[in-house]
Write a protein that holds these residues in place. Sequence first.
Motif, PDB file in Angstrom:
ATOM      1  N   ASP A 159      -5.397  -2.243  -0.027  1.00  0.00           N
ATOM      2  CA  ASP A 159      -6.804  -2.859   0.715  1.00  0.00           C
ATOM      3  C   ASP A 159      -6.866  -1.999   2.090  1.00  0.00           C
ATOM      4  OD1 ASP A 159      -7.061  -4.736  -1.386  1.00  0.00           O
ATOM      5  OD2 ASP A 159      -5.943  -6.239  -0.416  1.00  0.00           O
ATOM      6  N   GLN A 160      -6.012  -1.805   2.705  1.00  0.00           N
ATOM      7  CA  GLN A 160      -5.965  -1.245   4.057  1.00  0.00           C
ATOM      8  C   GLN A 160      -6.621   0.268   3.864  1.00  0.00           C
ATOM      9  OE1 GLN A 160      -5.442  -2.163   7.230  1.00  0.00           O
ATOM     10  NE2 GLN A 160      -5.109  -4.292   6.394  1.00  0.00           N
ATOM     11  N   VAL A 161      -6.333   0.881   2.758  1.00  0.00           N
ATOM     12  CA  VAL A 161      -6.840   2.274   2.738  1.00  0.00           C
ATOM     13  C   VAL A 161      -8.455   2.059   2.180  1.00  0.00           C
ATOM     14  CG1 VAL A 161      -6.827   4.387   1.152  1.00  0.00           C
ATOM     15  CG2 VAL A 161      -4.657   3.381   2.015  1.00  0.00           C
ATOM     16  N   LYS A 162      -8.587   1.111   1.567  1.00  0.00           N
ATOM     17  CA  LYS A 162     -10.030   0.996   1.335  1.00  0.00           C
ATOM     18  C   LYS A 162     -11.049   0.616   2.355  1.00  0.00           C
ATOM     19  CE  LYS A 162     -13.121  -1.909  -1.746  1.00  0.00           C
ATOM     20  NZ  LYS A 162     -13.164  -3.182  -2.765  1.00  0.00           N
ATOM     21  N   ALA A 163     -10.408   0.002   3.493  1.00  0.00           N
ATOM     22  CA  ALA A 163     -11.073  -0.393   4.828  1.00  0.00           C
ATOM     23  C   ALA A 163     -10.934   0.856   5.581  1.00  0.00           C
ATOM     24  CB  ALA A 163     -10.208  -1.565   5.597  1.00  0.00           C
ATOM     25  N   ARG A 164     -10.046   1.786   5.649  1.00  0.00           N
ATOM     26  CA  ARG A 164     -10.094   3.090   6.427  1.00  0.00           C
ATOM     27  C   ARG A 164      -9.903   4.239   5.383  1.00  0.00           C
ATOM     28  NH1 ARG A 164      -9.061   3.592  11.936  1.00  0.00           N
ATOM     29  NH2 ARG A 164      -9.431   5.642  11.297  1.00  0.00           N
ATOM     30  N   LYS A 217      -0.294  -7.710   8.110  1.00  0.00           N
ATOM     31  CA  LYS A 217      -0.438  -7.697   9.503  1.00  0.00           C
ATOM     32  C   LYS A 217       0.203  -6.418  10.306  1.00  0.00           C
ATOM     33  CE  LYS A 217       0.418 -10.924  13.646  1.00  0.00           C
ATOM     34  NZ  LYS A 217       1.205 -10.005  14.372  1.00  0.00           N
ATOM     35  N   GLY A 218       1.107  -6.073   9.925  1.00  0.00           N
ATOM     36  CA  GLY A 218       1.820  -5.011  10.623  1.00  0.00           C
ATOM     37  C   GLY A 218       1.030  -3.498  10.515  1.00  0.00           C
ATOM     38  N   LEU A 219       0.527  -3.539   9.125  1.00  0.00           N
ATOM     39  CA  LEU A 219      -0.059  -2.537   8.814  1.00  0.00           C
ATOM     40  C   LEU A 219      -1.265  -2.266   9.459  1.00  0.00           C
ATOM     41  CD1 LEU A 219      -0.140   0.344   7.304  1.00  0.00           C
ATOM     42  CD2 LEU A 219      -0.944  -0.957   5.275  1.00  0.00           C
ATOM     43  N   ALA A 220      -2.145  -3.510   9.478  1.00  0.00           N
ATOM     44  CA  ALA A 220      -3.437  -3.609  10.104  1.00  0.00           C
ATOM     45  C   ALA A 220      -3.298  -3.017  11.682  1.00  0.00           C
ATOM     46  CB  ALA A 220      -4.173  -4.703   9.861  1.00  0.00           C
ATOM     47  N   GLU A 221      -2.210  -3.716  12.309  1.00  0.00           N
ATOM     48  CA  GLU A 221      -2.323  -3.629  13.732  1.00  0.00           C
ATOM     49  C   GLU A 221      -1.660  -2.179  14.121  1.00  0.00           C
ATOM     50  OE1 GLU A 221       0.601  -6.358  15.068  1.00  0.00           O
ATOM     51  OE2 GLU A 221      -0.746  -7.931  15.075  1.00  0.00           O
ATOM     52  N   ALA A 222      -1.005  -1.429  13.066  1.00  0.00           N
ATOM     53  CA  ALA A 222      -0.668  -0.137  13.453  1.00  0.00           C
ATOM     54  C   ALA A 222      -1.680   1.024  13.277  1.00  0.00           C
ATOM     55  CB  ALA A 222       0.399   0.254  12.129  1.00  0.00           C
ATOM     56  N   ILE A 223      -2.595   0.440  12.145  1.00  0.00           N
ATOM     57  CA  ILE A 223      -3.741   1.389  12.085  1.00  0.00           C
ATOM     58  C   ILE A 223      -4.783   1.267  13.195  1.00  0.00           C
ATOM     59  CG2 ILE A 223      -5.846   1.815  10.673  1.00  0.00           C
ATOM     60  CD1 ILE A 223      -4.061   1.199   8.155  1.00  0.00           C
ATOM     61  N   ALA A 224      -4.887   0.100  13.768  1.00  0.00           N
ATOM     62  CA  ALA A 224      -5.692  -0.218  14.804  1.00  0.00           C
ATOM     63  C   ALA A 224      -5.438   0.371  16.122  1.00  0.00           C
ATOM     64  CB  ALA A 224      -6.085  -1.878  14.819  1.00  0.00           C
ATOM     65  N   SER A 225      -3.924   0.152  16.450  1.00  0.00           N
ATOM     66  CA  SER A 225      -3.423   0.666  17.677  1.00  0.00           C
ATOM     67  C   SER A 225      -3.149   2.243  17.704  1.00  0.00           C
ATOM     68  CB  SER A 225      -2.115  -0.026  17.841  1.00  0.00           C
ATOM     69  OG  SER A 225      -1.136   0.626  17.063  1.00  0.00           O
ATOM     70  N   GLY A 226      -2.866   2.730  16.548  1.00  0.00           N
ATOM     71  CA  GLY A 226      -2.538   4.149  16.716  1.00  0.00           C
ATOM     72  C   GLY A 226      -1.439   4.682  17.265  1.00  0.00           C
ATOM     73  N   ARG A 227      -0.452   3.502  17.177  1.00  0.00           N
ATOM     74  CA  ARG A 227       0.875   3.791  17.869  1.00  0.00           C
ATOM     75  C   ARG A 227       1.864   4.018  16.616  1.00  0.00           C
ATOM     76  NH1 ARG A 227       3.374  -0.612  21.404  1.00  0.00           N
ATOM     77  NH2 ARG A 227       4.969   1.021  21.630  1.00  0.00           N
ATOM     78  N   PRO A 228       2.947   4.959  16.953  1.00  0.00           N
ATOM     79  CA  PRO A 228       3.860   5.265  15.957  1.00  0.00           C
ATOM     80  C   PRO A 228       4.448   4.041  15.547  1.00  0.00           C
ATOM     81  CG  PRO A 228       4.115   6.481  17.675  1.00  0.00           C
ATOM     82  CD  PRO A 228       3.165   5.555  18.018  1.00  0.00           C
ATOM     83  N   THR A 229       4.563   3.528  14.215  1.00  0.00           N
ATOM     84  CA  THR A 229       5.063   2.430  13.717  1.00  0.00           C
ATOM     85  C   THR A 229       5.996   2.416  12.429  1.00  0.00           C
ATOM     86  OG1 THR A 229       3.004   1.243  14.541  1.00  0.00           O
ATOM     87  CG2 THR A 229       4.396   0.022  12.709  1.00  0.00           C
ATOM     88  N   LEU A 230       6.927   1.807  12.275  1.00  0.00           N
ATOM     89  CA  LEU A 230       7.783   1.769  10.931  1.00  0.00           C
ATOM     90  C   LEU A 230       7.761   0.379  10.489  1.00  0.00           C
ATOM     91  CD1 LEU A 230      10.841   3.857   9.736  1.00  0.00           C
ATOM     92  CD2 LEU A 230      10.675   1.462   9.433  1.00  0.00           C
TER      93      LEU A 230
END
Length: 597
Positions: A414-419, A557-570
């Motif tokens: 779903d996240q890839v579909k949105a981005r 939630k974690g994935l959406a926030e990571a993509i929106a912020s652009g911060r390194p996330t694991l």
Amino acid sequence: MSSVITARQADAAAVDTPARALHSVPLDDAAEQPRLTDGFHLVLDALKLNDIDTIFALPGIPITDLTRMAQAEGLRVISFRHEQHAGNAAAAAGFLTQKPGICLTVSAPGFLNGLTALANATTNCFPMILISGSSEREIVDLQQGDYEEMDQLAIAKPLCKAAFRVLHAQDIGVGIARAIRSALSGRPGGVYLDLPAKLFAQTMDAVAGQQSLIKVVDPAPRQIPAPDAVQRALDLLKGAKKPLILLGKGAAYAQADADIRALVEKTGIPYLPMSMAKGLLPDTHAQSASAARSFVLQEADVVMLVGARLNWLLSHGKGKTWAQDKGPKQFIQIDIAPTEIDSNVAIAAPVIGDIGSCVAALLAGIDAKWPQPPAEWTGAIAERKDKNLSKMAATLAARPSPMSFQSALSVIRDQVKARPDAIVVNEGANTLDFARSIVDMYEPRKRLDVGTWGIMGIGMGFSVAAAVVTGKPVIAIEGDSAFGFSGMEVETICRYNLPICVVVFNNNGVYRGTDVNASGGADVAPTVFVKNARYDKLMEAFGGVGVHATTADELEKGLAEAIASGRPTLINAVIDETAGTESGRITSLNPSTAKKK
């Protein structure tokens, strides 16, 4: 020439003056003395002349100062924690940009670490140049025991497309030009360039140095297919009752996206993309046969391969995968390498040339009167697709606890579909297999994975390259075992503040975390990792964002926030440890004992 030194400075260099002292402001009497340059700056000037602006490296003897000087002169230097990952980054950069990615390593062990990536790049047809410092020839040849002594050129030659050594400063321009042309021309691949330590401090007249550099012109010239070969392919395709177009990563590399899409849509032929060709047309395209893969491979009577090889990934064009018991297939193969033809099965219509030229030539022969594939064929595919997609939809909609591969991947889907501009990097066994079939891609060259060799360890290197050369967000979908090969590079991701979100599918082991030690001893089974490991803490240790996700909602939630912020996330995505199949979809390649228990 911006990089010059005076004759007085050259004398100092000859007695082991540190290399960075060579890049000094000329003395007051410099006008009366010849202006000189050195090997360090000739290497950098040759790269810049050929529009190479990024180097993936690991500094050390004898190339530490070269990395410093490269950065000082405007090249971007991305420094890794291990040479293999720097090499993987260079390979991925080559695939994405059609320019050879540059990996710079130290000698001997560093070179060997980079060599794994170089061999993989060659196998996958990614343009890459591995540049390594090395010991002096006179010492190596006499085996006198130099620091990290090794005949690197001889070792590299069997594992790459070409290998060159430069011994004299005046030949640096030629060496780099030959490396670039070798990496890009014909079928792209990896090239090794050996630069002995003594080369860097060599000096020569600056004007002569400038003149010795070569701007490579048309390194990958078009190779136009023969008209009769094109017509043969068109005639065979036109007469097919069950035609299929199979797109490989060579088609994605070609960047002939519009023509490839036009070829598919004008002919009306169903198409099947290999994993890194996904997105050349959206996976949701009506003609995509991905959801009916097994069916179309078995039933098709004429298959056109576009930038794809009949290697193990396609069962060599033989056996049950292709239902040979129902009769032989006829193949059309578009490839730039004539030696690839008939490598496993007979190719009825080879079309030799670069992908763009071949597809354009085929398009020119397709007019409004082109017959569309029989409705019985397209209808049967649509029926299979609908059945399989409906079955998958029910599985993806489930929200078990702990998460399954499918429920976690549905969130990423779903996240890839949105981005759709986000780049997906994918490796693992089950993680790879499930993601390849679940996560739809919508744009070309947005999926990077383990490729032809199916190796683990490409994850972080590919992710860094994708972020660096595109500036787009990257989602790295990693099995916990696969992540372990390159996990320390999360420090590199944090150091350069790259927009990468790593999702580790953590099921406590290789394939799954439930194996036991058959001897009853204290050691855990070879495939089992530390239970409930917190990979997210590793990212936090370097200043990135760590997320511990045990549910699909937490992952979303974690994935959406990571993509929106652009911060390194694991994101440590906890998966049911009983999930997973031995060796994923290639279980048949994993020998097992014939002894019955």
